[in-house]
Write a protein that holds these residues in place. Structure first.
Motif, short mmCIF file in Angstrom:
data_model
loop_
_atom_site.label_atom_id
_atom_site.label_comp_id
_atom_site.label_asym_id
_atom_site.label_seq_id
_atom_site.Cartn_x
_atom_site.Cartn_y
_atom_site.Cartn_z
N PHE A 100 0.95 -1.26 -0.01
CA PHE A 100 -0.17 0.02 -0.12
C PHE A 100 0.95 1.34 0.08
CE2 PHE A 100 -3.70 -2.40 2.28
CZ PHE A 100 -4.21 -2.87 0.95
N ALA A 101 1.89 1.09 0.80
CA ALA A 101 2.99 2.39 1.01
C ALA A 101 3.71 2.62 -0.43
CB ALA A 101 3.90 2.26 2.05
N VAL A 102 4.01 1.77 -1.12
CA VAL A 102 4.69 1.74 -2.50
C VAL A 102 3.73 2.35 -3.43
CG1 VAL A 102 5.48 0.11 -4.46
CG2 VAL A 102 6.54 0.08 -1.83
N LEU A 103 2.58 1.75 -3.44
CA LEU A 103 1.29 2.26 -4.39
C LEU A 103 1.17 3.60 -4.17
CD1 LEU A 103 -1.11 -0.71 -4.45
CD2 LEU A 103 0.68 -0.16 -6.22
N ALA A 104 1.13 4.29 -2.70
CA ALA A 104 1.07 5.51 -2.57
C ALA A 104 1.98 6.21 -3.16
CB ALA A 104 1.03 5.66 -0.78
N ALA A 105 3.22 5.77 -3.25
CA ALA A 105 4.60 6.41 -3.69
C ALA A 105 4.28 6.66 -4.99
CB ALA A 105 5.83 5.81 -3.30
N ARG A 106 3.62 5.77 -5.85
CA ARG A 106 3.45 5.78 -7.19
C ARG A 106 2.29 6.92 -7.55
NH1 ARG A 106 5.34 4.47 -11.56
NH2 ARG A 106 3.54 3.01 -12.45
N LYS A 107 1.48 7.25 -6.60
CA LYS A 107 0.64 8.53 -6.76
C LYS A 107 1.35 9.62 -6.98
CE LYS A 107 -2.74 5.68 -6.69
NZ LYS A 107 -3.53 5.22 -8.05
N ARG A 108 2.63 9.68 -6.66
CA ARG A 108 3.41 10.89 -6.61
C ARG A 108 4.03 11.07 -7.96
NH1 ARG A 108 6.44 12.75 -1.17
NH2 ARG A 108 4.62 12.55 0.03
N GLY A 109 3.67 10.05 -9.09
CA GLY A 109 4.24 10.24 -10.23
C GLY A 109 5.76 9.54 -10.70
N VAL A 110 6.29 8.57 -9.32
CA VAL A 110 7.37 8.31 -9.43
C VAL A 110 7.59 6.91 -10.01
CG1 VAL A 110 8.03 9.43 -7.27
CG2 VAL A 110 7.41 7.14 -7.40
N SER A 111 8.64 6.53 -10.78
CA SER A 111 8.73 5.25 -11.49
C SER A 111 8.30 4.21 -10.49
CB SER A 111 10.22 5.06 -12.23
OG SER A 111 11.06 4.83 -11.20
N VAL A 112 8.23 2.79 -11.14
CA VAL A 112 8.18 1.52 -10.22
C VAL A 112 9.51 1.53 -9.62
CG1 VAL A 112 7.77 -0.90 -10.19
CG2 VAL A 112 6.21 0.74 -11.63
N LEU A 113 10.66 1.59 -10.22
CA LEU A 113 11.85 1.40 -9.63
C LEU A 113 12.03 2.18 -8.54
CD1 LEU A 113 14.60 -0.01 -9.69
CD2 LEU A 113 15.56 1.61 -11.17
N ALA A 114 11.87 3.48 -8.44
CA ALA A 114 11.94 4.26 -7.59
C ALA A 114 11.07 4.13 -6.15
CB ALA A 114 11.56 5.90 -7.82
N ALA A 115 9.69 3.75 -6.48
CA ALA A 115 8.68 3.48 -5.28
C ALA A 115 9.23 2.14 -4.78
CB ALA A 115 7.13 3.27 -5.98
N VAL A 116 9.55 0.81 -5.34
CA VAL A 116 9.91 -0.43 -4.91
C VAL A 116 11.21 -0.28 -4.24
CG1 VAL A 116 10.36 -2.51 -5.73
CG2 VAL A 116 8.42 -1.73 -6.64
N GLY A 117 12.22 0.43 -4.77
CA GLY A 117 13.39 0.70 -4.19
C GLY A 117 13.32 1.33 -3.07
N ALA A 118 12.41 2.36 -2.65
CA ALA A 118 12.07 2.94 -1.48
C ALA A 118 11.59 1.96 -0.35
CB ALA A 118 11.47 3.98 -1.82
N GLY A 119 10.57 1.20 -1.20
CA GLY A 119 10.07 0.22 -0.13
C GLY A 119 10.99 -0.94 0.27
#
Length: 617
Positions: A100-119
């Motif tokens: 859920f938190a990674v999907l929230a990051a995606r709502k900011r317009g970042v790439s999957v790599l950035a979101a999943v990397g952060a998670g």
């Protein structure tokens, strides 16, 4: 097929694999058993508790059970599939929270790599080896992750349906776990951001008022619980510096040398990222300050910080990628084939990891709790008040209530005053005055934890020397003492008039006694029986090897010592015994190698030192 097998999908699978591994840590959760005990009683009695009935020190005291719904769910899940199902539930909730938190990051317009990397990075900082466990806070992880997603959807798109869903979700949250105020801190951060933007004339006033109304509705939703407004007392009880907070390990501040250094790196990187990167958002600043402060105050809050920081961390990764002109979503040749192969490999690896893990044993019941002592107490009708250490109170509630009540358990300050905890620690550590406490509480049985003796919980050593107490049961984990006056004049023998269930420890001890008596055939039979009950009991493997060696069965003896080292590579004595076998075969160099390794692990192990010196002459 091409839409399914993409590099984005592969990244999500890799992230899921990481979370799965983090969720498979062996955690001796003493509180799990009290949750099951309470959930069972709630369903049996048909009512939510308001007064304590599990202890003799706080019997009838007010009890606000802020986790009653989680406990009922845990018991129902356990009833459906045992501890394995409970750990499956835990895995699902923890993985969902971070997704859920990674999907929230995606709502900011970042790439999957950035979101999943952060998670992926923040999950490594969450101390999952301590806190990805079957306890009510896993529901808070789930709901906090979901609130992050809902707030990001609202903040980025202006859609209002998340605002209606949040008060609905708050109703179960308020009955599952006392961390629900974290949602208000999170919502408050976004509300402050909308207010700031409005003051800067960014035309977002339309977002402020709806969120404010949703927050008010969430507050009203928390009142839907058995205790009304009093539920709000619970989250703030640990904010004050009291005896519980100072002495419970999960509430101490994170230590750089204690394995929490990744949190400090993550927090420092978040602060630095906010200072250096643009655009800056008020909600990000407040989340770093509020939840970072929570993490600094208590190691228990590290998973919470790791969750809420994911969207901001993903924004930082994305900004750094843009600065370095890294295209994070560039086309890749053979993408479908590479992704499909990668996903299949992740699935196979996850399956191997799962099948290689005994989910039933993740809570370490047989290794950290007095399961065999409970069998002894169940087999013998001893009518007496019993003291058990804090970490075993919940287990006694689960296994022996209502026959036995507890001195204290993991409900801590929700039931017991700090003075009760102080008294419990005094008894556990064998401090001066422990006899007076036992006398005042009319305790005639003391169940002590042998595993804690190296950590100065010395009560078993004190009672063993006391003329007033008699040891009536012992295994490798626990020792049970009874006041001699309760023996009713019976002659105290090894059997003691009690019924002793057949356990691996008892068989192992009898096998060791047979070795001392020179009866190797009997010893071999007893030790084989012990290992059938518990195949990973290393002392039995060592003793069986010794018995076989003395019977002239050298190869079989060596196999036993090797098996002991496979189970526990650090077990003191295994290499020494194996070295003696190689010495007997004439392989002196191999014997020396094993003895040197033994002394590396335990420099004070005299038999190994003497044997090595003898070989060097």
């Amino acid at each position: 097929m091409k839409k399914l097998f993409t590099l984005e999908t592969l990244l999500y699978f890799l992230f899921g694999g990481e979370l799965l591994c983090l969720c498979l840590s062996y955690i001796p959760s003493s509180d799990l058993f009290l949750h099951l005990a309470v959930g069972k009683q709630i369903l049996a009695l048909g009512e939510i508790p308001r007064y304590d009935y599990f202890s003799y020190t706080a019997m009838g005291a007010p009890w606000l059970d802020h986790e009653w719904l989680a406990r009922v769910i845990f018991f129902l899940v356990w009833k459906a599939g045992g501890f394995a199902f409970l750990h499956v539930l835990k895995i699902i909730l923890v993985m969902s929270a971070f997704f859920f938190a990674v999907l929230a990051a995606r709502k900011r317009g970042v790439s999957v790599l950035a979101a999943v990397g952060a998670g992926g990075i923040t999950a490594l900082c969450a101390r999952g080896d301590l806190f990805f466990d079957v306890r009510p806070y896993i529901f808070s992880y789930l709901l906090l992750g979901l609130f992050i997603l809902l707030l990001e959807i609202y903040a980025r798109s202006g859609k209002r349906w998340p605002l209606f869903l949040m008060p609905v979700l708050m109703v179960p949250w308020a009955n599952l776990h006392a961390a629900f105020p974290a949602a208000f801190l999170l919502m408050g951060a976004y509300l402050a951001s909308f207010a700031w933007d409005f003051l800067k004339k960014k035309e977002v006033a339309s977002k402020f008022l709806p969120l404010l109304l949703s927050i008010i509705a969430c507050g009203l939703a928390t009142m839907i619980n058995p205790y009304g407004w009093r539920l709000w007392e619970m989250p703030f009880k640990f904010l004050s510096t009291d005896f519980y907070r100072l002495n419970l390990n999960e509430w101490v501040p994170p230590l750089i040398a204690g394995g929490e250094w990744p949190f400090y790196v993550l927090l420092g990187a978040a602060v630095l990222g906010f200072i250096l990167l643009k655009p800056r958002r008020v909600e990000d600043a407040l989340i770093i300050i509020i939840f970072g402060s929570m993490g600094l105050s208590s190691v228990r809050h590290l998973p919470v910080f790791s969750l809420v920081i994911i969207p901001f961390a993903a924004s930082c990764f994305s900004a750094v990628g843009q600065m370095l002109k890294i295209k994070m979503e560039r086309p890749v040749r053979w993408e479908t084939l590479i992704s499909a192969a990668g996903i299949i490999l992740v699935i196979i690896a996850a399956a191997i990891r799962l099948t290689g893990t005994d989910l039933e044993s993740l809570s370490r019941e047989k290794y950290m709790f007095p399961a065999e002592a409970v069998r002894f107490l169940t087999a013998n009708s001893i009518e007496a008040r019993m003291f058990a250490p804090y970490e075993w109170g919940g287990y006694i509630m689960w296994e022996l209530y209502p026959r036995y009540h507890v001195f204290i358990d993991g409900r801590a300050n929700t039931v017991y005053p700090a003075e009760t905890y102080k008294q419990a620690l005094s008894v556990m550590f064998g401090n001066e005055g422990y006899e007076r406490i036992l006398d005042q509480q009319k305790v005639d049985l003391v169940l002590s934890n042998k595993l804690q003796v190296p950590y100065n919980q010395l009560i078993p050593l004190k009672l063993e020397k006391s003329p007033e107490w008699e040891k009536i049961y012992e295994d490798d984990i626990s020792v049970l003492f009874m006041r001699k006056k309760l023996m009713s004049g019976k002659e105290i023998k090894p059997a003691g008039g009690f019924i002793y269930p057949v356990t691996y420890y008892r068989l192992s001890e009898e096998g060791r006694f047979a070795i001392r008596e020179g009866d190797m055939a009997k010893a071999e039979k007893l030790l084989v029986r012990a290992l059938k009950i518990r195949p990973d009991y290393v002392p039995a493997w060592i003793d069986l090897g010794a018995a076989l060696g003395m019977s002239g069965k050298g190869e079989e003896a060596a196999s036993c010592f090797k098996q002991a080292l496979i189970i526990d590579p650090g077990f003191i004595g295994a290499r020494y015994n194996l070295a003696k076998y190689y010495q007997g075969r004439g392989d002196i160099e191999k014997a020396r190698e094993l003895l040197r390794k033994e002394l590396e692990l335990s420099p004070d192990y005299k038999p190994a030192r003497d044997a090595l010196e003898a070989l060097s002459r």
